[in-house]
Enzyme design. Structure first.
Site, PDB file in Angstrom:
ATOM      1  N   GLU A 156      30.070  52.053  45.022  1.00  0.00           N
ATOM      2  CA  GLU A 156      31.028  53.144  45.212  1.00  0.00           C
ATOM      3  C   GLU A 156      30.386  54.468  45.651  1.00  0.00           C
ATOM      4  OE1 GLU A 156      34.391  51.682  41.982  1.00  0.00           O
ATOM      5  OE2 GLU A 156      33.155  53.432  41.506  1.00  0.00           O
ATOM      6  N   GLU A 180      34.960  44.670  41.332  1.00  0.00           N
ATOM      7  CA  GLU A 180      35.469  45.304  40.117  1.00  0.00           C
ATOM      8  C   GLU A 180      36.981  45.366  40.183  1.00  0.00           C
ATOM      9  OE1 GLU A 180      34.070  49.173  38.981  1.00  0.00           O
ATOM     10  OE2 GLU A 180      31.969  48.700  39.432  1.00  0.00           O
TER      11      GLU A 180
END
Length: 451
Positions: free
Chosen positions: A165, A348
Site C-alpha cells: 500500500e 488483504e
C-alpha cells in the site's frame, strides 16, 4: 453479481491470511528504530502496545499453528527492514537473517506457502533522518533490502511482494500526517509517490536476479472513488481522488505514466528512464480492499475535496467504513477492463468490529464471518466474469497493533487476550476453516450454519 447458492472454490485457488512485521513483532528484539517507534512514542498509546505488539516472535510456532489450523494455503508476512538493516543500508544482521530463515522454514513445515513482503511501512528511522521517501536514494536502498530478502527466499517462497500500500503510506504518512512519519508536506507526498513507485521497479530488477524462479508482485490498496452527490463539481472531486489514490500508482505500474494533474506536479521528481524502470512487468498484483470512497467537493479543503460519510442505514465497521462487497468486484473488474487483465490476488480483506468475549471467553463475531464470505463471493464473481484472480487472503490472523489505534480496533480471526496475550480463535476462524475444508462459500446469511 451474487446468488443464494453456495459458490465453489476453483481448483488451485488459494485462501490464506496476511500479517505484517511491525503490527505483530512491534519493537521487540534486537533491531534498529523504525519511523513508527518515534511516531507512536508521541501518541497516547502505552509503550507496551507498540513495543510488544502481539509478541509474535516469541509465539511464532503458536501463531503458525493457528494459520495452518485454518486449512488454508498461503501465509503472507513482512520482513522488518530495520531488523535486517538497522541503518537501512549496509550488511544485514546475521541474527535477523537467522530469524527470518527460521520463519520461512516454519511456514513451509506447516504446509503453507510463504509470501514475504519487503516493505510494510516500517522504514528505518535512520533512513527518515536522511529524508525518507521524499529522497530518491531511499528507492535504491530498498532495492538493496530486496536483494537480501530475495536471496533468503529463493527456493522457498513461491511469491514475493515488494511494497504494501504505497498509496496509503504516501497519503496518510506524508500528506495527512496521520501515520508515520507524520508529515503534512505536499512536496514530501509527491516524493513519496514517485520514489516508492521507482523502488518497486528497482526491487523487481534485483529480485529477478536473486530469486529467478519466484513470482514477483507488489500490493496496492484500491478503492472505487465515487461522487457522493450529483453535480459536476462532485464528479471532478471523485476523479481527482481516484487519480491521487489509485491511478498515481496503477497507471505508471502498467506503463501509462502519471495521470493528470499528478504528471505536472511530479515532473521535478521524474528523471530520464524512471518511467521505464518503474513499469517493469510483474507476475502478480496484490489488491487490498476494505471499502469504497464517497467523495464530495469541498471548497474549504486545501485539496478541494473531502470524504463523505457512508449512506444512511448502511452497515459500517468499527473503523466507520461502509461494508460494500460490490466495491471489490468493481475494483477487480476495472483491472481486467482498463489495465489488460493482470494476474491478481486479494492480499488483504477484513473488518474490525467491536466483538467482545462471552462469559466463557468465546467471541461470536458473526458480522466478521459474514463480511469475509461476502467479499470472497464478490471476488469469485469477478473471477467468473473473467478476472485472472487466483487467491484471497484475510486480514488478519490475530488481533494486532492497528497502528495509531493500538488494539482499540480488532481485525483478527483470533482474539488476542489483552492481559495475557493468549490466542483464542473466534467464530470467523471456524467459518473460514469450514470454507477451506469444504471448498464451498455460502451466502453471508448462511454462516450461522457453519460454526
Amino acid at each position: 453479481m451474487d446468488s443464494d447458492d453456495a459458490l465453489e472454490l476453483p481448483s488451485g485457488f488459494r485462501l490464506g491470511v496476511s500479517t505484517s512485521a511491525y503490527q505483530t513483532e512491534g519493537a521487540a528484539g534486537d533491531r534498529g528504530e523504525s519511523i513508527w517507534d518515534g511516531f507512536l512514542a508521541r501518541s497516547r498509546l502505552p509503550v507496551a502496545a507498540w513495543s510488544v505488539a502481539t509478541d509474535h516472535l516469541r509465539r511464532l510456532e503458536e501463531d503458525l499453528d493457528l494459520a495452518a489450523g485454518l486449512g488454508v494455503t498461503a501465509y503472507r508476512f513482512s520482513l522488518s527492514w530495520p531488523r535486517l538493516m538497522p541503518e537501512g543500508r549496509g550488511r544485514p544482521r546475521r541474527e535477523a537473517l537467522a530469524l527470518y530463515d527460521r520463519m520461512l522454514d516454519a511456514v513451509l513445515e506447516r504446509g503453507l506457502e510463504p509470501w514475504p513482503c519487503l516493505y510494510h511501512w516500517d522504514l528505518p528511522r535512520a533512513m527518515q533522518e536522511r529524508g525518507g521517501w521524499a529522497e530518491r536514494d531511499t528507492a535504491y536502498y530498498l532495492a538493496d533490502h530486496a536483494e537480501v530478502v530475495g536471496e533468503l527466499a529463493a527456493g522457498r517462497a513461491r511469491r514475493v511482494f515488494v511494497m504494501n500500500e504505497p498509496n496509503v503510506h504516501a497519503v496518510l504518512g506524508h500528506l495527512a500526517g496521520r501515520h508515520a512519519p507524520g508529515l503534512t508536506d505536499p512536496s514530501a507526498f509527491l516524493g513519496a509517490v514517485h520514489h516508492q513507485n521507482l523502488a518497486t521497479g528497482l526491487a523487481v530488477a534485483r529480485l529477478r536476479e536473486a530469486a529467478p524462479n519466484v513470482e514477483l508482485g507488489t500490493i496496492l490498496s484500491l478503492q472505487p472513488c465515487l461522487p457522493a452527490a450529483e453535480g459536476e463539481e462532485h464528479e471532478l472531486a471523485a476523479e481527482l481522488a481516484d487519480a491521487v489514490y489509485n491511478r498515481a500508482f496503477l497507471d505508471p505500474l502498467f506503463g501509462r505514466g502519471y495521470p493528470e494533474p499528478l504528471a505536472d506536479m511530479l515532473a521535478g521528481h521524474v528523471e530520464d528512464g524512471d518511467l521505464d524502470e518503474l513499469s517493469r512487468p510483474l507476475d502478480v498484483l496484490g489488491v487490498n480492499y476494505y471499502t469504497r470512497l464517497r467523495v464530495r467537493a469541498d471548497a474549504a479543503s486545501p485539496v478541494g475535496l473531502a470524504l463523505a460519510d457512508p449512506p444512511p442505514a448502511s452497515e459500517v465497521t468499527a473503523m466507520g467504513w461502509e461494508v460494500y462487497p460490490r466495491g471489490l468486484y468493481d475494483v477487480l473488474m476495472r483491472l481486467r477492463e482498463d489495465y489488460g487483465g493482470p494476474r491478481v490476488v486479494v492480499t488483504e480483506c477484513g473488518a474490525a468490529f467491536p466483538d467482545e468475549p462471552d462469559a466463557a471467553g468465546r467471541v461470536d463475531d458473526e458480522r466478521r464471518a459474514r463480511f469475509v464470505v461476502a467479499h470472497l463471493r464478490a471476488a469469485l464473481a469477478a473471477r467468473a466474469a473473467g478476472c485472472d484472480l487466483d487467491g484471497f487472503l484475510v486480514w488478519t490472523l490475530v488481533d494486532n497493533l492497528e497502528w495509531t489505534d493500538g488494539f482499540a480496533h480488532r481485525f483478527g480471526l483470533v482474539r488476542l487476550v489483552p492481559e495475557t496475550l493468549e490466542r483464542v480463535p473466534k467464530r470467523s476462524y471456524a467459518v473460514l476453516r469450514e470454507v477451506a475444508a469444504s471448498g464451498a462459500v455460502p451466502p453471508p446469511e448462511a454462516v450461522t450454519e457453519l460454526a
